[in-house]
Scaffold this motif. Structure first.
Motif, PDB file in Angstrom:
ATOM      1  N   THR A   3       1.036  -1.033   0.012  1.00  0.00           N
ATOM      2  CA  THR A   3       0.033  -0.048   0.132  1.00  0.00           C
ATOM      3  C   THR A   3       0.829   1.329  -0.036  1.00  0.00           C
ATOM      4  O   THR A   3       0.447   2.516  -0.738  1.00  0.00           O
ATOM      5  N   MET A   4       1.999   1.174   0.855  1.00  0.00           N
ATOM      6  CA  MET A   4       2.888   2.135   0.787  1.00  0.00           C
ATOM      7  C   MET A   4       3.507   2.580  -0.434  1.00  0.00           C
ATOM      8  O   MET A   4       3.357   3.712  -1.355  1.00  0.00           O
ATOM      9  N   ASN A   5       3.780   1.613  -1.324  1.00  0.00           N
ATOM     10  CA  ASN A   5       4.309   1.686  -2.759  1.00  0.00           C
ATOM     11  C   ASN A   5       3.135   2.185  -3.532  1.00  0.00           C
ATOM     12  O   ASN A   5       3.426   3.095  -4.538  1.00  0.00           O
ATOM     13  N   ALA A   6       1.969   1.656  -3.447  1.00  0.00           N
ATOM     14  CA  ALA A   6       1.053   2.221  -4.286  1.00  0.00           C
ATOM     15  C   ALA A   6       0.775   3.761  -4.204  1.00  0.00           C
ATOM     16  O   ALA A   6       0.568   4.481  -5.029  1.00  0.00           O
ATOM     17  N   PRO A  23      -5.339   2.376  -8.162  1.00  0.00           N
ATOM     18  CA  PRO A  23      -6.649   2.817  -8.484  1.00  0.00           C
ATOM     19  C   PRO A  23      -7.564   2.880  -7.338  1.00  0.00           C
ATOM     20  O   PRO A  23      -8.348   3.398  -7.382  1.00  0.00           O
ATOM     21  N   LEU A  24      -7.228   1.917  -6.450  1.00  0.00           N
ATOM     22  CA  LEU A  24      -8.161   1.826  -5.210  1.00  0.00           C
ATOM     23  C   LEU A  24      -7.878   3.382  -3.951  1.00  0.00           C
ATOM     24  O   LEU A  24      -8.752   3.335  -3.267  1.00  0.00           O
ATOM     25  N   LEU A  25      -6.847   3.805  -4.167  1.00  0.00           N
ATOM     26  CA  LEU A  25      -6.550   4.795  -3.260  1.00  0.00           C
ATOM     27  C   LEU A  25      -7.127   6.074  -3.851  1.00  0.00           C
ATOM     28  O   LEU A  25      -7.353   6.282  -5.003  1.00  0.00           O
ATOM     29  N   PRO A  26      -7.159   7.007  -2.743  1.00  0.00           N
ATOM     30  CA  PRO A  26      -7.519   8.432  -3.203  1.00  0.00           C
ATOM     31  C   PRO A  26      -6.621   9.130  -4.243  1.00  0.00           C
ATOM     32  O   PRO A  26      -5.662   8.803  -4.171  1.00  0.00           O
TER      33      PRO A  26
END
Lengths: 263, 432
Positions: free
Chosen positions: B167-170, B197-200
């Motif tokens: 998640t950090m990398n994303a 794409p799932l992140l704001p």
């Protein structure tokens, strides 16, 4: 086959002779009625190939293996020191044993106590004799097309990494060799080791030899080849309890080899 | 600057606490008796390289072997990333390796990501093998309560850590695309690009996520490090020394007790002067009667149950479980160590490994077949502990089962385990 002539170390020493190899019979091979047949088969093979050998006879005593596995180190070392004294007095160099337990004890546990010998198990000797061309399978009819499976003895296989010699001894037969699902380093114990032979099993769901003979039944073996007199007892009991005496025979590698050579 | 200071304090505390607790385990192991395992160093290195580093004994169970390999390689290699994170944390840099490594950095981060995904998948598979499929190997009476939770916690923590890492990398990947602040273009993100794409998409939320996951990941790793000394997961460290100090003699060979040799020789030859040996009991009643190697074995055990699953006694419903022997030994020596710390060295809790932890019924069920030692992926030897405890029962207490006492007296009197006269020893030669 000529009549069996079994020389003892004492007789040979009296004649000023020393055999090439000492055959260490072991307690089971000496006293157990079924195992006595294995002992005689080994002698037949030795005599047949003309190897100079002798037994200790009444001078032999238990190696101390069952005492040691049961935790009685005193008794083991008493036995070991006594045996080593006898063996060294005869200046024994090479020993063949009829039992994986004697084999392991003499080979691995005696040197530290002053007993240094070259020790081999009878299946290793048989393989050597086959390799040297001294044993030929003349009577190949006895095992033709038979389904044979080899049961690894713990103190031969896992204990000392002897997996191939017993199998190679069977390879020369015109038989169908099959493996049980648990074999070689995964082989399942017959239930006799660790002095279990001399006591009742602890409470459980099943006897270990039943579990093992079920592996042989699953492999559809007609002959279970064994290389240990204790495995022999356990496996035969298993066959009996399962009422498979008509279908499954338990034979030692030495007996199979002797028969295949018409001895 | 405050962030760097906080990081330094957390890092120092974690390292300090870990050394302290590891030191305790080391002390506990050294409560065991001496054993010389310094011979044949070349063969020892080879054994360690093959068995621990090369995982040679895992292959017998291919599914577990592959999944375990993913986690193992993932752990070892992702540690390079942890090094970068630590430097970044201490010096306030961001992706400090990206400049010196150049295009190699992208390859490296991409590799980490793929490994992280494999670790994640493997942990999920392992969790379901334990909790949904309920594989028999992971059940058993000794696998209740803490050992059961311990296994699940480890897998769960690893899943959390890998999720935070990805998640950090994303978030970083998205921030890089936005050319935001110090988020320079660095690394390649084959896995996290898929979750991006799932992140704001607004920068401040992404920075929060990126920082949040960064802190969670590194604090999680440090916390996990400090969990190790309390967990079966300690095997990741002890597997190496434990395989180095493996028993090198044939499996069938049991040790000859020097203390007994002295007594036996003195009995046979009254003029014999025994070499000095330390006084003590024969065999093992408590964990401190065992050798340091037995105790290292106990702390190395990761409770995988390969030993128990191949044990003929256990397979046929007997009480014996080699895994339990190892767990009991570890729990007992830990208890002795804790008593030492809390109550001082003269304290006696009147408990012993024999009877309070391991019952006689378990010990007498063993066939000494070596299936357990053959199965252990890190060369643990439960059989040696069983033998030592039998030795205590037989030689110190004379409490062997009656049938074994019969066997002993037969061997003593007739030279055979059965009641046959030695004079009949060659009768086999006559009949046919």
């Amino acid at each position: 086959m000529n009549e069996l002539h079994i020389p003892t170390m004492a007789q040979m020493a009296a004649e000023g002779k020393a055999p090439e190899i000492l055959f260490w019979v072991g307690c089971a091979g000496s006293f157990d009625e079924r195992a006595q047949k294995i002992t005689r088969s080994i002698c037949k093979i030795l005599q047949h190939v003309g190897l100079s050998y002798a037994v200790l006879g009444t001078e032999e005593s238990c190696t101390g293996d069952p005492a040691k596995r049961a935790g009685n180190e005193f008794l083991f070392q008493m036995q070991a020191l006594t045996n080593i004294e006898v063996l060294n007095a005869y200046a024994v160099k090479k020993i063949v044993t009829g039992c994986p337990h004697c084999f392991n004890t003499l080979k691995n546990e005696y040197p530290q106590l002053g007993g240094n010998y070259e020790v081999i198990h009878h299946t290793e000797l048989i393989q050597q004799l086959i390799d040297e061309g001294k044993l030929k399978t003349e009577d190949n009819e006895s095992f033709k097309g038979k389904r044979i499976t080899y049961h690894d003895a713990c103190y031969l296989g896992r204990g000392n990494n002897v997996y191939e010699a017993p199998r190679n001894a069977l390879q020369v037969l015109d038989a169908e060799l099959v493996e049980m699902k648990r074999c070689r380093s995964n082989g399942l114990c017959c239930g006799a080791g660790g002095a279990q032979m001399f006591k009742e099993a602890e409470p459980g769901k099943k006897e270990i030899n039943i579990e093992r003979i079920e592996d042989a039944i699953e492999a559809k073996a007609q002959i279970v080849a064994s290389a240990c007199p204790f495995c022999m007892t356990m496996l035969r009991d298993g066959v009996k309890i399962k009422e498979k005496e008509q279908e499954i025979q338990v034979l030692d590698i030495a007996e199979i080899t002797a028969r295949a050579n018409g001895l | 600057m405050i962030a760097q200071l906080v990081f330094l304090i957390i890092l120092a505390a974690a390292v300090f606490l870990f050394s302290k607790n590891t030191g305790k385990i080391r002390r506990n192991i050294l409560l065991g008796k001496d054993a010389d395992r310094s011979d044949q160093p070349a063969l020892r290195w080879k054994t360690m390289a093959k068995v621990a580093l090369g995982q040679s004994k895992m292959g017998k169970r291919p599914v577990a072997a592959i999944m375990h390999l993913f986690i193992y390689v993932g752990f070892v290699i992702i540690n390079i990333e942890v090094l970068e994170i630590t430097i970044d944390g201490l010096f306030g840099s961001h992706r400090v390796f990206s400049r010196p490594l150049g295009s190699l950095y992208g390859l490296l981060i991409g590799g980490f990501e793929i490994l992280a995904l494999l670790v994640l998948v493997s942990c999920v598979v392992f969790l379901s093998r334990r909790n949904l499929l309920k594989l028999k190997r992971f059940q058993g009476p000794e696998m209740k309560e803490w050992p059961r939770s311990d296994a699940n916690y480890i897998l769960f923590i690893e899943i959390l850590l890998m999720t935070a890492f990805l998640t950090m990398n994303a978030a970083d990947y998205k921030l890089q695309a936005l050319h935001f602040g110090h988020y320079i273009k660095a690394g390649s993100f084959p896995v996290s690009a898929l979750i991006a794409p799932l992140l704001p998409s607004n920068a401040s939320s992404l920075v929060m996520i990126e920082r949040g996951c960064w802190w969670f990941h590194i604090i999680g790793i440090l916390a996990f490090l400090n969990y190790l000394p309390y967990s079966k997961h300690f095997h990741i460290l002890l597997a190496f020394p434990n395989t180095y100090y493996s028993k090198l003699s044939p499996k069938g060979q049991f040790s000859n007790m020097a203390s007994v040799t002295n007594e036996v020789k003195a009995m046979v030859d009254p003029s014999f002067v025994p070499a000095a040996t330390e006084p003590g009991r024969f065999g093992a009643k408590d964990a401190t009667d065992l050798t340091w190697k037995n105790l290292m074995d106990a702390y190395t055990c990761t409770e995988c149950g390969r030993c128990t699953s191949v044990c003929p006694a256990n397979n046929t419903g007997k009480l014996l479980s080699p895994r339990k022997i190892m767990m009991d030994t570890r729990d007992r020596i830990t208890e002795i160590g804790n008593n030492l710390d809390k109550q001082g060295k003269d304290f006696q809790d009147n408990k012993t490994l024999l009877d309070d932890y391991i019952s006689r019924e378990e010990l007498w069920a063993c066939t000494t077949c070596n299936a357990c030692t053959e199965a252990c992926p890190v060369n643990i030897d439960p059989l040696n502990i069983i033998t030592e405890m039998r030795r205590f029962i037989v030689m110190e207490e004379s409490q062997a089962p009656p049938s074994l006492n019969n066997m002993f007296s037969n061997v003593e009197n007739n030279g055979a385990p059965w009641k046959y006269s030695n004079a009949d020893r060659m009768n086999w030669a006559e009949s046919d």
